[in-house]
Structure formats: C-alpha cells, structure tokens
Design a protein around this motif. Sequence first.
Motif, short mmCIF file in Angstrom:
data_model
loop_
_atom_site.label_atom_id
_atom_site.label_comp_id
_atom_site.label_asym_id
_atom_site.label_seq_id
_atom_site.Cartn_x
_atom_site.Cartn_y
_atom_site.Cartn_z
N VAL A 368 0.84 -1.21 0.00
CA VAL A 368 0.00 0.00 0.00
C VAL A 368 0.87 1.26 0.00
O VAL A 368 0.61 2.20 -0.75
CB VAL A 368 -0.97 0.00 1.21
N TYR A 369 1.92 1.28 0.83
CA TYR A 369 2.80 2.46 0.84
C TYR A 369 3.41 2.69 -0.56
O TYR A 369 3.55 3.83 -0.99
CB TYR A 369 3.92 2.28 1.88
N THR A 370 3.73 1.61 -1.25
CA THR A 370 4.31 1.74 -2.60
C THR A 370 3.26 2.29 -3.58
O THR A 370 3.54 3.18 -4.38
CB THR A 370 4.85 0.38 -3.10
N CYS A 371 2.04 1.75 -3.48
CA CYS A 371 0.96 2.20 -4.37
C CYS A 371 0.64 3.68 -4.12
O CYS A 371 0.39 4.44 -5.06
CB CYS A 371 -0.30 1.37 -4.16
N LEU A 372 0.63 4.08 -2.86
CA LEU A 372 0.33 5.48 -2.53
C LEU A 372 1.44 6.38 -3.07
O LEU A 372 1.17 7.49 -3.56
CB LEU A 372 0.18 5.66 -1.01
N ALA A 373 2.68 5.92 -3.01
CA ALA A 373 3.79 6.71 -3.56
C ALA A 373 3.64 6.82 -5.08
O ALA A 373 3.89 7.89 -5.66
CB ALA A 373 5.12 6.07 -3.19
N ALA A 374 3.20 5.75 -5.72
CA ALA A 374 3.01 5.77 -7.18
C ALA A 374 1.93 6.78 -7.55
O ALA A 374 2.08 7.57 -8.49
CB ALA A 374 2.63 4.38 -7.68
N LYS A 375 0.85 6.79 -6.75
CA LYS A 375 -0.24 7.77 -7.02
C LYS A 375 0.27 9.19 -6.86
O LYS A 375 0.02 10.06 -7.70
CB LYS A 375 -1.37 7.56 -6.00
N GLU A 376 0.99 9.42 -5.76
CA GLU A 376 1.52 10.77 -5.51
C GLU A 376 2.45 11.17 -6.65
O GLU A 376 2.45 12.31 -7.11
CB GLU A 376 2.26 10.80 -4.16
N SER A 377 3.23 10.20 -7.13
CA SER A 377 4.20 10.49 -8.19
C SER A 377 3.50 10.91 -9.48
O SER A 377 3.87 11.90 -10.10
CB SER A 377 5.07 9.26 -8.43
N TYR A 378 2.46 10.16 -9.90
CA TYR A 378 1.83 10.57 -11.17
C TYR A 378 1.04 11.86 -11.02
O TYR A 378 0.88 12.60 -11.98
CB TYR A 378 1.07 9.42 -11.85
N LYS A 380 1.97 14.41 -8.98
CA LYS A 380 2.90 15.54 -8.84
C LYS A 380 3.96 15.59 -9.94
O LYS A 380 4.69 16.58 -10.04
CB LYS A 380 3.59 15.47 -7.47
N GLY A 381 4.06 14.52 -10.72
CA GLY A 381 5.04 14.51 -11.81
C GLY A 381 6.48 14.47 -11.34
O GLY A 381 7.36 15.06 -11.96
N ARG A 382 6.73 13.78 -10.21
CA ARG A 382 8.12 13.62 -9.75
C ARG A 382 8.28 12.31 -8.99
O ARG A 382 7.30 11.66 -8.61
CB ARG A 382 8.52 14.80 -8.85
N PHE A 383 9.54 11.93 -8.76
CA PHE A 383 9.81 10.72 -7.99
C PHE A 383 9.38 10.92 -6.54
O PHE A 383 9.49 12.03 -6.01
CB PHE A 383 11.30 10.37 -8.03
N VAL A 384 8.91 9.84 -5.90
CA VAL A 384 8.44 9.92 -4.52
C VAL A 384 9.07 8.80 -3.70
O VAL A 384 9.13 7.65 -4.15
CB VAL A 384 6.89 9.80 -4.46
N LYS A 385 9.58 9.16 -2.51
CA LYS A 385 10.14 8.16 -1.60
C LYS A 385 8.99 7.34 -1.00
O LYS A 385 7.95 7.90 -0.66
CB LYS A 385 10.89 8.86 -0.46
N VAL A 386 9.19 6.06 -0.85
CA VAL A 386 8.14 5.19 -0.30
C VAL A 386 8.33 5.08 1.22
O VAL A 386 9.42 4.76 1.69
CB VAL A 386 8.22 3.78 -0.93
#
Length: 391
Positions: A368-378, A380-386
């Motif tokens: 879930v933490y990884t999926c939430l980071a993926a959502k935040e990334s798309y 915000k258009g940037r890499f996100v730490k998990v």
Amino acid sequence: MKIGVVGFGRRISGVIYGPVKELAPDIRITGIVDPDEKGARSRLSEQDSKEAVFYKTLGEMVRKAKPDALFIGTRCNLHTPYAIQAARYDIPLFLEKPVAISMQQAVSLEKAFEKSKCRVVVSFPLRVSPLCSFTRERIEEGAVGEPVHIMAWNYVSYGTVYWEQEYRNYKITQGLFLQKGTHDLDYMMYLMGSPIVKVGAMATFMKIFGGKKPSGLVCSKCKEAETCLESPANRKRNRSGPHEKDHPCIYSVDCGSLKTGTNEDTSSAVVEFASGAHGVYTQVFFTRRDAHARGSTLSGYMGTLGFDWYKNQLNYTRHHEPFSDTVNTDPGMNHFGGDLELARDLVKLVKDSRFKSRTPIETGLASVYTCLAAKESYLKGRFVKVRQVGQ
Ligand SMILES: NC(=O)c1ccc[n+]([C@@H]2O[C@H](COP(=O)([O-])OP(=O)(O)OC[C@H]3O[C@@H](n4cnc5c(N)ncnc54)[C@H](O)[C@@H]3O)[C@@H](O)[C@H]2O)c1
C-alpha cells in the motif's frame, strides 16, 4: 473450525467455499457482519444458513460466535477500519487487499498491529502462487546471482470491470495501483528480496474509458447499443468479453472525472529497491482476448528468469553456460493456484500457533505504501520516496 465473516460478498464467499473448504471440509460459518443480510444469505450454504447468526459489530460477533478464524471481505475502503478492530483479538485473520486506501488508513493500520497478536493472511494470491514461489526458490539458489533488474507486466483482458462494476467508485477504490498493482508490486518485492524505496509513475486517464454519458445508463437503455463495441451483442459477435450481459455504461459520468478522481486506462511505474536494483511495472486495462499477459523477467549477472502466469511457464537462461530451461506448470488453477495456497496458510494458522503466514500484515502495508507513492508520483510529476513499514 468456526468462521466469522465481515462482508460476505462474492470474493470472500468464493474463497471460503472454494479453497478453504477444499482443505478443511468441516468449516462452518457461524457469524456474519454484513448490512445486506439478504444478499449474504443467498451466498450461504444450506447448512451454514441454519447456523449463521448476523451481528451488528465485529466485537459482538467475536464475543458471541467465538470464531476460530476471521475473514474480512468488504469493499476496499472498509478493510482498514475492520482490520483495526480485528487486531484486538488473537484470532487468525484473512484480510482482503488492498489493506488500506489512504496514507491515514495505512498508518493507523500499522499502529494497530504493532503490538497485536493477530496473525494475518493478506489476500495476495500471486505472491504465493506455485509459479512465483518456484521462481523465488530458483533465485535463492543463485540462478541469476544477485537480482539487479525486474520488468513486470499486467495486460488485463477483463479490465472493463473497473468501469462497469463498483470498482469504478473512486471513493472506494482510489485507483488501479491500489486495486490491481498492489498484487504485482508485492510479488516484485518478494522476488527481488528487497522493499521498494522510490517510485516514479505515470498514468493515462479517460483516453479509453469514462466520459460524459448519463449517470445510471445501461446498454439495454442506450440508443447506441447497435454500434457500441461494448454492447452485449457486439461483445458476443467480436468475442471480446469479458461477459455478454447487460451492464452499466463504461463511458458514463459514474466512472468519475479527472477532478473527482477516476481509474486510469493504463499506468506504469519505475521503482528502486533498497538493494539498489531497479525495475519497471506496467498495467493496461483495455486489452482483450489473447492479449492478456501477467508476469515478469528478472535478471542478474548470472542469468535471467522469466515467467507469465497465462503461459504457465518459467524460462531460465544461464548467461555464462550454453544451457537454457523451460519449466511448465499445471494450467487451470484459480488465481494461478494462489488462492489455494492462501487458504492453506489460513488453515495452518488456525491449527498451529507457531505457523507464520507468507503474506503477513507487513506485506499488505509495504505494498500500500508503494501504491500510494506511485499515485503521488503521477499526480505531482516527480519521484516519490516510499514510506517503509516500521519507519
Ligand atoms: N485478492 C484478490 O485477488 C481479490 C479478487 C477479487 C476481489 N478482491 C477484493 O475483495 C473485496 C470485495 O470484493 P467483492 O467483489 O467480493 O465485493 P462485494 O460487493 O461482492 O462484497 C462486499 C460485501 O461487503 C458487504 N458490506 C458492505 N458494507 C459493509 C459494512 N459496513 N460492514 C460489513 N459488510 C459490508 C456487502 O454487503 C457485500 O456483501 C474488494 O476489496 C476487492 O478488491 C480481491
């Protein structure tokens, strides 16, 4: 073995009366929490229908029905609140995925399980499927050396369900990384033997599905059914599936919008593992028929392992010896044999207090933490730490 169920819907009734009953024929569903008593009753066996009592709360069910195992099979948004209640008891829990749909839910779920005795089987059939387990065993034996790269794909041939069923309700699902990718990102971490620490993702919305058709529209009431490729008659003619029944319009405002949130037609992520390796995952929801594919290719300096669940095959290339292998697995297993393995773990948890689940709560949270980071990334258009479990 007495079972207590929260949310006795399609998926969980299939798991209980399918693989769980296959392994433990003496199971009885003795308690249920589900506001739709009529619907839930229609899924109960004749025997269980006589015995099962409907309760208002999980706590009351635990006190009065005294179940040996709990199952949570509600829709996605209710997994966390009910799992937090289940964490108070020392009763093995089968928990549907995704285990949470927001950061707030995930963090409170992690907290609830920090000191809990409740042992969990998170419903991740792919991770425990024989083909995935077999691949992990080859990796542990050193088949590829240290895993340095993974490419995973998921071409879904029944993707319209995410626009014609309750899955299109974005408030409940929060998009298709949480709904679908949660399985794949989980098994990728398992195969690579390392958690994902950073994600860069992209998603494409409303190029295919979703749209402006009126709320509540179904094919049988639609003037365009003659020409629409998704009408039951055209799906039947074109053999394009996934079913040929009357259904809600997949181009309707009910599918959400960019403003209110909607499922993605396709989405992809580049991921970095704690080990320093990296990989890619991509999921496509409008493919049909034999375009379906789900699997991965994993490489290290010594070799490459590749499998696709739809092909029931594992290929192994030794990079520095002139030999390659193909291993075939038995076809036709439900969820590629993973559901039976999940049921095996749950039954073992009930019978043996020292047994450890292969999909404990931490696996659900990490995914879930990884999926939430993926959502935040798309978004915000940037890499996100998990966020990491135990952080
Ligand atoms: N692990 C997998 O491979 C897999 C496969 C399919 C579905 N799922 C997951 O299973 C979940 C359920 O899907 P489904 O298709 O069975 O849905 P469903 O709608 O058939 O079942 C949900 C059940 O929860 C009940 N419910 C609603 N509100 C409730 C409440 N407040 N308290 C208790 N029960 C309540 C409903 O009445 C229904 O019986 C979803 O989260 C989905 O993501 C997982």
